[in-house]
Design a protein around this motif. Structure first.
Motif, PDB file in Angstrom:
ATOM      1  N   PHE A 112       6.287  47.090  -5.946  1.00 58.45           N
ATOM      2  CA  PHE A 112       7.316  46.279  -5.292  1.00 58.45           C
ATOM      3  C   PHE A 112       8.697  46.831  -5.617  1.00 58.45           C
ATOM      4  CE2 PHE A 112       3.831  43.705  -4.511  1.00 58.45           C
ATOM      5  CZ  PHE A 112       4.163  42.637  -3.697  1.00 58.45           C
ATOM      6  N   GLY A 113       9.614  46.724  -4.676  1.00 55.84           N
ATOM      7  CA  GLY A 113      10.945  47.259  -4.870  1.00 55.84           C
ATOM      8  C   GLY A 113      12.002  46.178  -4.830  1.00 55.84           C
ATOM      9  N   SER A 114      13.191  46.573  -5.226  1.00 55.38           N
ATOM     10  CA  SER A 114      14.336  45.678  -5.161  1.00 55.38           C
ATOM     11  C   SER A 114      14.984  45.777  -3.781  1.00 55.38           C
ATOM     12  CB  SER A 114      15.361  46.067  -6.231  1.00 55.38           C
ATOM     13  OG  SER A 114      14.784  46.039  -7.512  1.00 55.38           O
ATOM     14  N   PRO A 115      15.679  44.723  -3.342  1.00 57.16           N
ATOM     15  CA  PRO A 115      16.392  44.821  -2.066  1.00 57.16           C
ATOM     16  C   PRO A 115      17.551  45.802  -2.167  1.00 57.16           C
ATOM     17  CG  PRO A 115      16.963  42.778  -3.184  1.00 57.16           C
ATOM     18  CD  PRO A 115      15.844  43.396  -3.972  1.00 57.16           C
ATOM     19  N   TYR A 116      17.719  46.626  -1.124  1.00 59.19           N
ATOM     20  CA  TYR A 116      18.836  47.571  -1.116  1.00 59.19           C
ATOM     21  C   TYR A 116      20.161  46.817  -1.106  1.00 59.19           C
ATOM     22  CZ  TYR A 116      21.863  51.378   0.454  1.00 59.19           C
ATOM     23  OH  TYR A 116      22.872  52.300   0.554  1.00 59.19           O
ATOM     24  N   ARG A 117      20.243  45.786  -0.268  1.00 59.53           N
ATOM     25  CA  ARG A 117      21.364  44.843  -0.268  1.00 59.53           C
ATOM     26  C   ARG A 117      20.797  43.432  -0.161  1.00 59.53           C
ATOM     27  NH1 ARG A 117      23.797  48.530   3.915  1.00 59.53           N
ATOM     28  NH2 ARG A 117      25.415  49.758   2.867  1.00 59.53           N
ATOM     29  N   ALA A 118      21.606  42.438  -0.462  1.00 61.59           N
ATOM     30  CA  ALA A 118      21.251  41.044  -0.213  1.00 61.59           C
ATOM     31  C   ALA A 118      22.501  40.317   0.255  1.00 61.59           C
ATOM     32  CB  ALA A 118      20.677  40.387  -1.469  1.00 61.59           C
ATOM     33  N   PHE A 119      22.293  39.253   1.015  1.00 62.47           N
ATOM     34  CA  PHE A 119      23.403  38.540   1.636  1.00 62.47           C
ATOM     35  C   PHE A 119      23.203  37.039   1.478  1.00 62.47           C
ATOM     36  CE2 PHE A 119      22.524  42.482   3.804  1.00 62.47           C
ATOM     37  CZ  PHE A 119      23.768  43.079   3.936  1.00 62.47           C
ATOM     38  N   LYS A 120      24.316  36.335   1.409  1.00 62.43           N
ATOM     39  CA  LYS A 120      24.260  34.874   1.450  1.00 62.43           C
ATOM     40  C   LYS A 120      24.951  34.407   2.720  1.00 62.43           C
ATOM     41  CE  LYS A 120      24.534  31.834  -1.968  1.00 62.43           C
ATOM     42  NZ  LYS A 120      25.027  30.926  -3.044  1.00 62.43           N
ATOM     43  N   ALA A 121      24.326  33.460   3.410  1.00 65.59           N
ATOM     44  CA  ALA A 121      24.903  32.918   4.635  1.00 65.59           C
ATOM     45  C   ALA A 121      24.674  31.418   4.670  1.00 65.59           C
ATOM     46  CB  ALA A 121      24.291  33.577   5.866  1.00 65.59           C
ATOM     47  N   LEU A 122      25.548  30.719   5.354  1.00 67.10           N
ATOM     48  CA  LEU A 122      25.435  29.274   5.462  1.00 67.10           C
ATOM     49  C   LEU A 122      24.178  28.895   6.230  1.00 67.10           C
ATOM     50  CD1 LEU A 122      29.140  28.334   6.263  1.00 67.10           C
ATOM     51  CD2 LEU A 122      27.952  28.104   4.076  1.00 67.10           C
ATOM     52  N   VAL A 123      23.588  27.777   5.823  1.00 67.15           N
ATOM     53  CA  VAL A 123      22.363  27.315   6.463  1.00 67.15           C
ATOM     54  C   VAL A 123      22.582  27.081   7.950  1.00 67.15           C
ATOM     55  CG1 VAL A 123      20.638  25.472   6.500  1.00 67.15           C
ATOM     56  CG2 VAL A 123      21.519  26.311   4.319  1.00 67.15           C
ATOM     57  N   SER A 124      23.789  26.687   8.336  1.00 65.12           N
ATOM     58  CA  SER A 124      24.080  26.405   9.743  1.00 65.12           C
ATOM     59  C   SER A 124      23.910  27.633  10.622  1.00 65.12           C
ATOM     60  CB  SER A 124      25.508  25.874   9.899  1.00 65.12           C
ATOM     61  OG  SER A 124      26.444  26.827   9.454  1.00 65.12           O
ATOM     62  N   GLU A 125      23.905  28.828  10.019  1.00 66.42           N
ATOM     63  CA  GLU A 125      23.719  30.042  10.801  1.00 66.42           C
ATOM     64  C   GLU A 125      22.259  30.248  11.186  1.00 66.42           C
ATOM     65  OE1 GLU A 125      25.535  32.835   8.095  1.00 66.42           O
ATOM     66  OE2 GLU A 125      27.297  32.957   9.362  1.00 66.42           O
ATOM     67  N   GLY A 126      21.358  29.467  10.612  1.00 67.41           N
ATOM     68  CA  GLY A 126      19.976  29.494  11.068  1.00 67.41           C
ATOM     69  C   GLY A 126      19.097  30.435  10.278  1.00 67.41           C
ATOM     70  N   THR A 127      17.792  30.224  10.437  1.00 68.64           N
ATOM     71  CA  THR A 127      16.785  31.101   9.886  1.00 68.64           C
ATOM     72  C   THR A 127      15.823  31.477  10.996  1.00 68.64           C
ATOM     73  OG1 THR A 127      15.483  29.168   9.220  1.00 68.64           O
ATOM     74  CG2 THR A 127      16.938  30.137   7.565  1.00 68.64           C
ATOM     75  N   PRO A 128      15.109  32.571  10.852  1.00 69.69           N
ATOM     76  CA  PRO A 128      14.225  32.997  11.931  1.00 69.69           C
ATOM     77  C   PRO A 128      13.107  31.983  12.191  1.00 69.69           C
ATOM     78  CG  PRO A 128      14.590  34.762  10.358  1.00 69.69           C
ATOM     79  CD  PRO A 128      15.135  33.518   9.748  1.00 69.69           C
ATOM     80  N   THR A 129      12.677  31.915  13.431  1.00 68.85           N
ATOM     81  CA  THR A 129      11.505  31.141  13.816  1.00 68.85           C
ATOM     82  C   THR A 129      10.566  32.062  14.573  1.00 68.85           C
ATOM     83  OG1 THR A 129      12.560  30.450  15.878  1.00 68.85           O
ATOM     84  CG2 THR A 129      12.811  28.999  13.979  1.00 68.85           C
ATOM     85  N   GLN A 130       9.347  31.638  14.772  1.00 67.52           N
ATOM     86  CA  GLN A 130       8.387  32.466  15.473  1.00 67.52           C
ATOM     87  C   GLN A 130       8.510  32.257  16.971  1.00 67.52           C
ATOM     88  OE1 GLN A 130       6.574  34.836  13.901  1.00 67.52           O
ATOM     89  NE2 GLN A 130       7.972  34.156  12.306  1.00 67.52           N
ATOM     90  N   GLY A 131       8.377  33.329  17.725  1.00 64.19           N
ATOM     91  CA  GLY A 131       8.448  33.221  19.175  1.00 64.19           C
ATOM     92  C   GLY A 131       8.437  34.593  19.794  1.00 64.19           C
ATOM     93  N   ALA A 132       8.281  34.638  21.094  1.00 61.63           N
ATOM     94  CA  ALA A 132       8.239  35.904  21.809  1.00 61.63           C
ATOM     95  C   ALA A 132       9.547  36.137  22.527  1.00 61.63           C
ATOM     96  CB  ALA A 132       7.085  35.906  22.815  1.00 61.63           C
ATOM     97  N   ALA A 133       9.914  37.387  22.672  1.00 66.70           N
ATOM     98  CA  ALA A 133      11.139  37.735  23.395  1.00 66.70           C
ATOM     99  C   ALA A 133      10.972  39.110  23.993  1.00 66.70           C
ATOM    100  CB  ALA A 133      12.350  37.700  22.469  1.00 66.70           C
ATOM    101  N   ALA A 134      11.659  39.347  25.077  1.00 66.18           N
ATOM    102  CA  ALA A 134      11.621  40.668  25.706  1.00 66.18           C
ATOM    103  C   ALA A 134      12.354  41.672  24.831  1.00 66.18           C
ATOM    104  CB  ALA A 134      12.261  40.605  27.079  1.00 66.18           C
TER     105      ALA A 134
END
Length: 410
Positions: free
Chosen positions: A380-402
């Motif tokens: 296992f490796g360490s993240p090259y970078r990491a970021f903090k963002a406000l929860v209001s910016e959202g998190t990924p969800t599952q779904g299909a897209a073109a």
């Protein structure tokens, strides 16, 4: 633990085996000071073998999103929220990494984690979308900042490589500004066109010995790009330990900070082998930058302990001073690769510690208020970078897209 069946080649036969997998990466919180930590979620890509992928954790360490294997095979780097077409998206890089650089795709994803745009044939060290406002018509234009590593032949006889049948090879690092919607290259800058080989502190050696096209000398090692309000660019070179200001008009170097030919006098600090140089404030008179000072590059001896730094440049007097330093959460840290420093909206500073699998948050005056580390397992490796963002910016969800694939010209 998970069990998966694998087939291993033994002699001329096949051996069926059962491989025991470690649990997926986790985030263990060591310090979380009530009332002092900026709200939000932690975004990181963990470049590991089986569980590699984009992850989102909350501040208690719980996994909000596990994106392992959701984008197919390949190493994942630089997962972060980004703005594209005036709305929140996610950006990341996926591809193959070898000898310290990569070749792959910069991906812009919607909130359903569907790929909207692909910029191909790029390196992982930088993928950042910047917005520009046209004051005449009020339109906002997106520009993707990218890095590309090209291997080219070069006479390296001055560095002990005979220029005979054994032609020398070197990496020419390119910074590119690209329209992410069309794939059109707006600006391209080459390290070999502007920075001489002898500015490097890392000579040809080992896997970067310069003796063949497979083992080119990585003399420059570009690892971050940012843009000033003037349209000029800030480029970080790990192997010259220099930060360059590059003209956005003709590519000329306007000034250097650090390294062998610094334009500025560093008054109360030094840095070397740095990563993630970002513009914090640009008044035209003073320029404030953040950076992760590795002080180590794995090729030469460490120059000190790693740290996050906020520095201020006085453009007219060509002096630079340290405003604040952020130290590791514990003694004995050594980080020869990666690392990031993010100045948060209310002044706290969020840091990923490169080779050391830690993320921390500090008050603007340097007080440690949050510390966490990813689970450490074999492979296992360490993240090259990491970021903090406000929860209001959202998190990924599952779904299909073109998917639309747009190639940045090679």
């Amino acid at each position: 633990m998970l069990l998966i069946n694998t087939i291993a080649m033994v002699g001329f036969g096949l051996l069926a085996a059962t491989q025991i997998l470690p649990p997926p990466p986790s985030l263990t919180v060591d310090l979380n000071t009530a009332g002092a930590v900026t709200p939000g979620s932690i975004y990181m890509a963990i470049p590991v073998h089986y569980w590699g992928g984009p992850y989102v954790f909350n501040l208690t360490g719980a996994t909000v999103f596990n994106g392992a294997n959701k984008l197919g095979s390949g190493d994942i780097y630089d997962f972060q929220p980004c703005t594209y077409n005036k709305s929140e998206h996610f950006c990341l890089w996926k591809g193959t990494v070898s000898k310290g650089y990569g070749n792959g795709d910069a991906l812009i994803l919607n909130k359903s984690f569907g790929v909207e745009t692909t910029l191909s044939g790029v390196d992982y060290h930088e993928f950042n979308i910047k917005q520009s406002l046209n004051p005449t018509n009020g339109q906002v234009t997106d520009t993707a900042l990218l890095t590309v590593y090209n291997t080219v032949p070069r006479n390296l006889s001055a560095f002990g490589i005979p220029d005979t049948d054994n032609q020398g090879w070197v990496i020419d690092c390119h910074m590119r500004a690209v329209n992410p919607s069309s794939g059109k290259v707006i600006f391209d800058w080459s390290s070999l066109d502007h920075v001489p080989l002898d500015e490097s502190y890392v000579l040809p050696t080992g896997a970067i010995n310069g003796l063949s096209q497979q083992f080119p000398w990585d003399y420059f090692h570009m690892n971050s790009v940012d843009r000033l309000s003037s349209g000029d660019y800030i480029i970080s070179s790990r192997h010259t330990s220099t930060i360059y200001c590059v003209s956005g008009k003709d590519g000329s170097i306007k000034w250097r900070l650090g390294g062998k030919a610094s334009t500025f006098k560093l008054q109360n600090f030094t840095f070397s082998s740095q990563h993630d140089v970002r513009v914090v404030r640009d008044t035209g008179i003073h320029l404030t930058l953040s950076l992760f000072d590795n002080a180590y590059n794995t090729f030469t001896p460490p120059q000190g302990d790693p740290s996050g730094k906020i520095i201020e440049l006085h453009i007219a007097t060509k002096t630079a001073r340290l405003l604040q330093q952020y130290n590791p959460p514990q003694a004995g840290f050594e980080s020869g690769d990666g690392g990031s420093v993010q100045v948060l909206p209310k002044g706290n500073v969020f840091i990923a510690w490169g080779d050391m699998p830690y993320v921390t948050e500090h008050t603007s005056d340097g007080q440690l208020v949050y510390s966490a580390h990813t689970g450490i397992y074999a492979g296992f490796g360490s993240p090259y970078r990491a970021f903090k963002a406000l929860v209001s910016e959202g998190t990924p969800t599952q779904g299909a897209a073109a998917t639309a694939s747009l190639n940045a010209p090679g």
